[in-house]
Design an enzyme around this catalytic site. Structure first.
Site, PDB file in Angstrom:
ATOM      1  N   HIS A 183       0.790  -1.334  -0.007  1.00 40.53           N
ATOM      2  CA  HIS A 183      -0.255   0.095  -0.029  1.00 40.53           C
ATOM      3  C   HIS A 183       0.817   1.238   0.074  1.00 40.53           C
ATOM      4  CE1 HIS A 183       0.340   0.008   4.496  1.00 40.53           C
ATOM      5  NE2 HIS A 183       0.580   1.108   4.188  1.00 40.53           N
ATOM      6  N   ASP A 223       0.241  -7.650   1.508  1.00 38.71           N
ATOM      7  CA  ASP A 223       0.774  -6.347   1.783  1.00 38.71           C
ATOM      8  C   ASP A 223       2.290  -5.983   1.571  1.00 38.71           C
ATOM      9  OD1 ASP A 223       0.286  -3.471   1.798  1.00 38.71           O
ATOM     10  OD2 ASP A 223       0.117  -3.464   3.943  1.00 38.71           O
ATOM     11  N   SER A 228       4.787   2.464   7.825  1.00 42.27           N
ATOM     12  CA  SER A 228       4.501   1.385   7.028  1.00 42.27           C
ATOM     13  C   SER A 228       5.516   1.029   5.943  1.00 42.27           C
ATOM     14  CB  SER A 228       3.481   1.811   6.162  1.00 42.27           C
ATOM     15  OG  SER A 228       2.163   1.883   6.886  1.00 42.27           O
TER      16      SER A 228
END
Length: 384
Positions: free
Chosen positions: A119, A149, A228
Protein backbone atom coordinates in the site's frame (compact mmCIF):
# COMPACT_ATOMS: atom_id res chain seq x y z
CA UNK A 1 10.71 73.51 78.66
CA UNK A 2 8.62 75.28 76.09
CA UNK A 3 9.96 76.09 72.62
CA UNK A 4 10.86 79.73 71.96
CA UNK A 5 8.24 81.77 70.19
CA UNK A 6 8.46 81.98 66.36
CA UNK A 7 9.82 85.46 65.35
CA UNK A 8 7.26 85.58 62.58
CA UNK A 9 4.41 84.80 64.88
CA UNK A 10 3.68 81.26 63.52
CA UNK A 11 2.54 78.55 65.93
CA UNK A 12 4.59 75.28 66.41
CA UNK A 13 3.37 72.21 64.40
CA UNK A 14 1.23 69.66 66.22
CA UNK A 15 3.13 66.51 67.40
CA UNK A 16 0.66 64.21 65.55
CA UNK A 17 1.32 65.96 62.26
CA UNK A 18 5.07 65.59 62.83
CA UNK A 19 4.73 61.87 63.37
CA UNK A 20 2.53 61.48 60.27
CA UNK A 21 5.05 63.37 58.11
CA UNK A 22 7.88 61.21 59.47
CA UNK A 23 6.05 57.95 58.71
CA UNK A 24 5.15 59.15 55.22
CA UNK A 25 8.77 59.99 54.52
CA UNK A 26 9.89 56.56 55.74
CA UNK A 27 7.34 54.77 53.56
CA UNK A 28 8.36 56.81 50.53
CA UNK A 29 12.04 55.99 51.18
CA UNK A 30 11.25 52.25 51.48
CA UNK A 31 9.25 52.26 48.24
CA UNK A 32 12.06 54.08 46.46
CA UNK A 33 14.58 51.57 47.85
CA UNK A 34 12.40 48.61 46.74
CA UNK A 35 12.15 50.00 43.23
CA UNK A 36 15.89 50.43 42.83
CA UNK A 37 16.87 47.29 44.80
CA UNK A 38 17.51 45.10 41.66
CA UNK A 39 19.75 47.79 40.22
CA UNK A 40 21.61 48.12 43.51
CA UNK A 41 22.03 44.33 43.73
CA UNK A 42 23.33 44.18 40.17
CA UNK A 43 25.72 47.02 40.94
CA UNK A 44 27.07 45.39 44.08
CA UNK A 45 27.13 41.78 42.73
CA UNK A 46 30.23 40.37 40.96
CA UNK A 47 30.52 41.20 37.25
CA UNK A 48 31.47 37.58 36.26
CA UNK A 49 28.83 34.82 36.79
CA UNK A 50 29.97 31.85 38.82
CA UNK A 51 30.66 28.69 36.77
CA UNK A 52 28.52 25.55 37.30
CA UNK A 53 30.10 22.14 37.38
CA UNK A 54 28.65 19.22 35.42
CA UNK A 55 27.47 16.35 37.55
CA UNK A 56 28.92 13.06 36.23
CA UNK A 57 26.21 10.82 34.81
CA UNK A 58 27.92 7.50 35.09
CA UNK A 59 27.54 4.57 32.70
CA UNK A 60 24.37 4.04 30.68
CA UNK A 61 22.06 1.32 31.88
CA UNK A 62 22.57 -2.03 30.14
CA UNK A 63 19.19 -1.93 28.36
CA UNK A 64 19.83 1.66 27.19
CA UNK A 65 23.20 0.69 25.74
CA UNK A 66 21.68 -2.34 24.03
CA UNK A 67 18.94 -0.22 22.43
CA UNK A 68 21.47 2.36 21.22
CA UNK A 69 23.65 -0.32 19.65
CA UNK A 70 20.63 -1.98 18.01
CA UNK A 71 19.55 1.31 16.39
CA UNK A 72 23.06 2.21 15.23
CA UNK A 73 23.48 -1.20 13.58
CA UNK A 74 20.03 -1.28 11.96
CA UNK A 75 19.74 2.36 10.88
CA UNK A 76 21.71 2.01 7.65
CA UNK A 77 19.47 -0.86 6.53
CA UNK A 78 16.28 1.23 6.76
CA UNK A 79 15.24 3.46 3.86
CA UNK A 80 12.87 6.37 3.29
CA UNK A 81 10.47 5.91 0.36
CA UNK A 82 8.67 8.77 -1.37
CA UNK A 83 6.21 8.16 -4.20
CA UNK A 84 4.77 10.30 -6.96
CA UNK A 85 2.09 10.01 -9.58
CA UNK A 86 2.28 11.19 -13.17
CA UNK A 87 -0.51 13.57 -14.13
CA UNK A 88 -1.14 14.82 -17.69
CA UNK A 89 -2.44 18.36 -18.17
CA UNK A 90 -5.49 18.15 -20.45
CA UNK A 91 -4.70 21.51 -22.10
CA UNK A 92 -0.94 21.42 -22.61
CA UNK A 93 -0.61 17.61 -22.63
CA UNK A 94 2.46 18.02 -20.45
CA UNK A 95 3.11 15.32 -17.86
CA UNK A 96 3.79 16.39 -14.28
CA UNK A 97 5.08 14.36 -11.35
CA UNK A 98 2.86 15.03 -8.32
CA UNK A 99 4.05 13.87 -4.86
CA UNK A 100 1.78 11.16 -3.53
CA UNK A 101 3.05 9.91 -0.17
CA UNK A 102 5.91 8.59 1.90
CA UNK A 103 6.72 5.38 3.70
CA UNK A 104 9.50 3.16 4.92
CA UNK A 105 11.35 0.08 3.73
CA UNK A 106 14.50 -1.91 4.36
CA UNK A 107 17.37 -3.43 2.42
CA UNK A 108 16.75 -7.11 1.69
CA UNK A 109 20.00 -8.24 0.06
CA UNK A 110 23.24 -7.12 -1.55
CA UNK A 111 21.55 -6.96 -4.98
CA UNK A 112 19.75 -3.76 -3.99
CA UNK A 113 16.28 -5.22 -3.37
CA UNK A 114 14.14 -3.15 -1.01
CA UNK A 115 11.10 -4.57 0.78
CA UNK A 116 8.15 -2.40 1.75
CA UNK A 117 4.35 -2.54 1.98
CA UNK A 118 2.22 -2.85 -1.14
CA UNK A 119 0.00 0.00 0.00
CA UNK A 120 3.03 2.32 0.21
CA UNK A 121 3.56 2.14 -3.57
CA UNK A 122 0.00 1.30 -4.64
CA UNK A 123 -1.23 3.68 -7.35
CA UNK A 124 2.17 5.40 -7.66
CA UNK A 125 3.94 5.97 -10.97
CA UNK A 126 7.42 6.28 -9.50
CA UNK A 127 9.22 5.78 -6.20
CA UNK A 128 12.43 7.25 -4.81
CA UNK A 129 14.47 5.45 -2.15
CA UNK A 130 16.62 7.55 0.18
CA UNK A 131 19.39 5.87 2.16
CA UNK A 132 20.49 6.79 5.67
CA UNK A 133 23.64 8.48 4.31
CA UNK A 134 21.53 10.87 2.22
CA UNK A 135 21.89 9.21 -1.20
CA UNK A 136 18.68 8.88 -3.26
CA UNK A 137 17.87 6.44 -6.05
CA UNK A 138 14.99 5.98 -8.45
CA UNK A 139 13.47 2.56 -7.70
CA UNK A 140 12.16 -0.07 -10.09
CA UNK A 141 9.17 -2.24 -9.15
CA UNK A 142 10.08 -5.93 -8.97
CA UNK A 143 6.82 -7.48 -7.76
CA UNK A 144 3.90 -7.21 -5.36
CA UNK A 145 1.63 -9.43 -3.29
CA UNK A 146 -1.47 -7.45 -2.25
CA UNK A 147 -2.72 -10.46 -0.25
CA UNK A 148 0.24 -10.00 2.10
CA UNK A 149 0.68 -6.22 1.69
CA UNK A 150 4.25 -6.79 0.47
CA UNK A 151 6.12 -5.14 -2.39
CA UNK A 152 9.71 -5.46 -3.61
CA UNK A 153 11.62 -2.59 -5.25
CA UNK A 154 15.16 -2.49 -6.60
CA UNK A 155 17.75 0.28 -6.60
CA UNK A 156 21.13 0.41 -8.32
CA UNK A 157 23.70 1.04 -5.61
CA UNK A 158 27.11 1.06 -7.24
CA UNK A 159 29.29 1.56 -4.17
CA UNK A 160 29.03 1.57 -0.38
CA UNK A 161 26.13 -0.84 -0.48
CA UNK A 162 23.98 -0.55 2.65
CA UNK A 163 23.79 -3.72 4.79
CA UNK A 164 20.80 -6.03 4.60
CA UNK A 165 18.63 -6.47 7.69
CA UNK A 166 19.46 -9.70 9.57
CA UNK A 167 16.60 -12.19 9.28
CA UNK A 168 14.93 -13.74 12.31
CA UNK A 169 11.91 -15.98 12.82
CA UNK A 170 8.36 -15.29 13.93
CA UNK A 171 7.14 -18.81 14.70
CA UNK A 172 8.77 -18.72 18.14
CA UNK A 173 7.63 -15.22 19.15
CA UNK A 174 6.14 -14.86 22.62
CA UNK A 175 3.66 -12.27 23.86
CA UNK A 176 5.57 -9.86 26.08
CA UNK A 177 8.98 -9.92 24.40
CA UNK A 178 10.54 -6.62 23.40
CA UNK A 179 10.31 -5.30 19.85
CA UNK A 180 11.76 -2.26 18.08
CA UNK A 181 10.28 -0.40 15.10
CA UNK A 182 12.32 1.88 12.82
CA UNK A 183 10.67 4.04 10.19
CA UNK A 184 9.72 7.50 9.01
CA UNK A 185 6.47 8.48 10.78
CA UNK A 186 4.95 11.71 9.41
CA UNK A 187 8.15 12.21 7.40
CA UNK A 188 10.34 12.29 10.55
CA UNK A 189 13.05 10.08 9.14
CA UNK A 190 14.78 7.22 10.95
CA UNK A 191 12.67 7.22 14.09
CA UNK A 192 13.00 4.45 16.68
CA UNK A 193 10.08 3.33 18.84
CA UNK A 194 9.98 0.43 21.26
CA UNK A 195 7.34 -1.83 22.76
CA UNK A 196 6.40 -5.46 23.19
CA UNK A 197 4.58 -8.16 21.28
CA UNK A 198 0.98 -7.59 22.38
CA UNK A 199 -0.66 -10.52 20.56
CA UNK A 200 -0.07 -13.01 17.76
CA UNK A 201 -1.96 -14.43 14.79
CA UNK A 202 -4.21 -11.42 14.24
CA UNK A 203 -6.19 -10.92 11.00
CA UNK A 204 -7.12 -7.63 9.34
CA UNK A 205 -9.25 -6.92 6.27
CA UNK A 206 -7.27 -5.45 3.40
CA UNK A 207 -7.64 -1.84 2.33
CA UNK A 208 -10.48 -0.97 -0.06
CA UNK A 209 -12.05 -4.38 0.27
CA UNK A 210 -8.81 -6.25 -0.44
CA UNK A 211 -8.06 -9.75 0.81
CA UNK A 212 -7.74 -10.40 4.53
CA UNK A 213 -4.16 -10.33 5.82
CA UNK A 214 -3.55 -13.19 8.27
CA UNK A 215 -1.02 -14.15 10.97
CA UNK A 216 -0.21 -10.53 11.86
CA UNK A 217 1.88 -9.58 14.89
CA UNK A 218 0.23 -7.05 17.20
CA UNK A 219 2.52 -4.62 19.03
CA UNK A 220 2.22 -1.52 21.20
CA UNK A 221 5.38 0.03 19.72
CA UNK A 222 4.29 3.42 18.36
CA UNK A 223 3.51 3.01 14.66
CA UNK A 224 2.19 6.03 12.76
CA UNK A 225 1.57 6.89 9.10
CA UNK A 226 4.97 6.74 7.42
CA UNK A 227 6.14 3.75 9.48
CA UNK A 228 4.50 1.44 6.96
CA UNK A 229 7.02 -0.87 5.32
CA UNK A 230 9.66 -0.40 8.01
CA UNK A 231 11.19 -3.30 9.93
CA UNK A 232 10.02 -4.65 13.26
CA UNK A 233 13.08 -6.04 15.07
CA UNK A 234 13.61 -8.27 18.08
CA UNK A 235 16.13 -7.51 20.85
CA UNK A 236 18.87 -9.19 18.80
CA UNK A 237 18.29 -6.73 15.92
CA UNK A 238 16.78 -9.42 13.66
CA UNK A 239 13.83 -8.81 11.36
CA UNK A 240 10.66 -10.38 12.76
CA UNK A 241 8.04 -8.42 10.79
CA UNK A 242 7.11 -5.57 8.46
CA UNK A 243 5.13 -2.76 10.08
CA UNK A 244 1.96 -2.59 8.03
CA UNK A 245 -1.02 -1.04 9.80
CA UNK A 246 -2.38 0.66 12.89
CA UNK A 247 -5.73 0.56 14.62
CA UNK A 248 -6.68 4.10 15.55
CA UNK A 249 -9.88 6.18 15.24
CA UNK A 250 -7.72 9.33 15.02
CA UNK A 251 -5.29 8.00 12.42
CA UNK A 252 -2.33 8.22 14.82
CA UNK A 253 -0.78 5.65 17.11
CA UNK A 254 -3.13 4.33 19.77
CA UNK A 255 -0.85 1.58 21.00
CA UNK A 256 -2.17 -1.02 18.57
CA UNK A 257 0.02 -1.69 15.56
CA UNK A 258 0.36 -4.69 13.26
CA UNK A 259 3.24 -6.27 11.36
CA UNK A 260 3.44 -8.98 8.70
CA UNK A 261 5.50 -11.82 10.29
CA UNK A 262 8.91 -12.54 8.85
CA UNK A 263 8.04 -16.20 8.19
CA UNK A 264 5.44 -14.96 5.70
CA UNK A 265 7.96 -12.50 4.25
CA UNK A 266 10.46 -15.32 3.75
CA UNK A 267 7.93 -17.25 1.67
CA UNK A 268 6.69 -14.32 -0.39
CA UNK A 269 9.71 -12.11 -1.12
CA UNK A 270 11.94 -14.75 -2.81
CA UNK A 271 9.07 -15.57 -5.18
CA UNK A 272 8.51 -11.90 -5.97
CA UNK A 273 12.21 -11.47 -6.75
CA UNK A 274 12.26 -14.59 -8.90
CA UNK A 275 8.98 -14.30 -10.83
CA UNK A 276 7.51 -10.88 -10.02
CA UNK A 277 4.41 -12.37 -8.41
CA UNK A 278 3.41 -14.66 -5.58
CA UNK A 279 1.72 -17.94 -6.48
CA UNK A 280 -0.53 -19.09 -3.66
CA UNK A 281 -0.84 -22.84 -3.06
CA UNK A 282 -4.32 -24.17 -3.82
CA UNK A 283 -6.46 -27.29 -3.69
CA UNK A 284 -8.23 -26.78 -6.98
CA UNK A 285 -11.69 -26.09 -5.52
CA UNK A 286 -14.12 -23.18 -5.63
CA UNK A 287 -15.62 -21.76 -2.44
CA UNK A 288 -17.78 -18.77 -1.56
CA UNK A 289 -17.79 -17.02 1.82
CA UNK A 290 -21.45 -15.99 1.78
CA UNK A 291 -22.75 -19.33 0.57
CA UNK A 292 -20.44 -21.12 2.99
CA UNK A 293 -21.90 -19.12 5.89
CA UNK A 294 -25.42 -20.02 4.67
CA UNK A 295 -24.60 -23.73 4.57
CA UNK A 296 -23.09 -23.53 8.04
CA UNK A 297 -26.37 -22.13 9.36
CA UNK A 298 -28.33 -24.72 7.41
CA UNK A 299 -26.34 -27.70 8.69
CA UNK A 300 -25.15 -26.36 12.04
CA UNK A 301 -21.58 -27.38 11.17
CA UNK A 302 -18.39 -25.37 10.87
CA UNK A 303 -15.85 -25.86 8.12
CA UNK A 304 -15.57 -25.12 4.41
CA UNK A 305 -18.14 -26.57 2.02
CA UNK A 306 -16.73 -27.37 -1.41
CA UNK A 307 -18.95 -25.74 -4.03
CA UNK A 308 -17.12 -27.01 -7.13
CA UNK A 309 -14.09 -29.14 -7.88
CA UNK A 310 -12.08 -27.99 -10.87
CA UNK A 311 -11.70 -30.89 -13.33
CA UNK A 312 -8.18 -32.30 -13.40
CA UNK A 313 -7.18 -30.42 -10.23
CA UNK A 314 -5.45 -31.84 -7.17
CA UNK A 315 -8.80 -32.01 -5.37
CA UNK A 316 -10.35 -33.84 -8.32
CA UNK A 317 -7.54 -36.41 -8.28
CA UNK A 318 -8.12 -36.90 -4.54
CA UNK A 319 -11.79 -37.64 -5.13
CA UNK A 320 -13.42 -34.55 -3.60
CA UNK A 321 -16.87 -33.53 -4.85
CA UNK A 322 -18.71 -30.24 -4.75
CA UNK A 323 -22.28 -29.24 -3.92
CA UNK A 324 -25.17 -30.13 -6.19
CA UNK A 325 -28.56 -28.63 -6.98
CA UNK A 326 -31.33 -31.20 -6.49
CA UNK A 327 -34.96 -30.13 -6.87
CA UNK A 328 -33.99 -26.46 -6.53
CA UNK A 329 -32.17 -27.10 -3.25
CA UNK A 330 -28.44 -27.10 -2.53
CA UNK A 331 -27.13 -30.49 -1.49
CA UNK A 332 -23.73 -30.08 0.21
CA UNK A 333 -20.81 -32.08 -1.10
CA UNK A 334 -17.60 -32.46 0.87
CA UNK A 335 -16.99 -30.35 3.97
CA UNK A 336 -13.35 -29.70 4.88
CA UNK A 337 -12.98 -29.61 8.66
CA UNK A 338 -9.20 -29.79 9.18
CA UNK A 339 -5.87 -29.46 7.38
CA UNK A 340 -3.04 -31.49 8.89
CA UNK A 341 -5.02 -31.64 12.13
CA UNK A 342 -5.58 -27.87 12.31
CA UNK A 343 -9.25 -26.78 12.32
CA UNK A 344 -10.60 -24.61 9.51
CA UNK A 345 -13.84 -22.96 10.63
CA UNK A 346 -14.42 -20.80 7.57
CA UNK A 347 -13.06 -19.83 4.16
CA UNK A 348 -10.63 -17.25 5.57
CA UNK A 349 -9.13 -19.87 7.88
CA UNK A 350 -8.76 -22.31 4.98
CA UNK A 351 -6.88 -19.77 2.87
CA UNK A 352 -4.66 -18.86 5.83
CA UNK A 353 -3.78 -22.51 6.46
CA UNK A 354 -2.98 -23.07 2.78
CA UNK A 355 -0.85 -19.94 2.68
CA UNK A 356 1.42 -21.48 5.31
CA UNK A 357 2.35 -24.21 2.80
CA UNK A 358 4.14 -24.27 -0.54
CA UNK A 359 3.15 -25.49 -3.97
CA UNK A 360 3.97 -29.20 -4.11
CA UNK A 361 3.43 -29.83 -0.40
CA UNK A 362 1.17 -32.77 0.48
CA UNK A 363 -1.51 -31.97 3.06
CA UNK A 364 -4.00 -34.19 4.82
CA UNK A 365 -7.62 -32.99 4.68
CA UNK A 366 -10.18 -34.19 7.20
CA UNK A 367 -13.33 -34.34 5.07
CA UNK A 368 -16.97 -35.11 5.93
CA UNK A 369 -19.57 -36.27 3.40
CA UNK A 370 -23.09 -37.41 4.30
CA UNK A 371 -22.03 -38.01 7.90
CA UNK A 372 -18.99 -40.09 6.92
CA UNK A 373 -15.55 -38.80 7.91
CA UNK A 374 -12.30 -39.62 6.13
CA UNK A 375 -8.80 -38.30 5.62
CA UNK A 376 -7.62 -37.40 2.13
CA UNK A 377 -4.11 -36.50 1.01
CA UNK A 378 -3.84 -33.72 -1.58
CA UNK A 379 -0.73 -32.35 -3.29
CA UNK A 380 -1.07 -28.56 -3.40
CA UNK A 381 -1.06 -26.99 -6.86
CA UNK A 382 -0.38 -23.46 -8.06
CA UNK A 383 -3.33 -21.14 -7.59
CA UNK A 384 -4.61 -18.87 -10.30
Amino acid sequence: MTPPPDPYGRSAPDPFIRRWLFMTACIAALMLLWQFLPAIEALLSPRVASERTVTPRGDLAADEQATIELFEKARDSVVYISTAQWVRDVWTRNVFSVPRGTGSGFIWDDAGHVVTNFHVIQGASEATVKLADGRSYRAALVGTSPAHDIAVLKIGVGFKRPPAVPIGTSADLKVGQKVFAIGNPFGLDWTLTTGIVSALDRSLPGEAGGPTIDHLIQTDAAINPGNSGGPLLDSAGRLIGINTAIYSPSGASAGIGFAVPVDTVMRVVPQLIKTGRYIRPALGIEVDEDLNAHLQLLTGQKGVFVLRVIPGSAADKAGLIGAQIVGGNIVPGDRIARIDGQPVDDVAALLARLDDRNVGDVVTLSVERSGQHRDVQVELQAGV
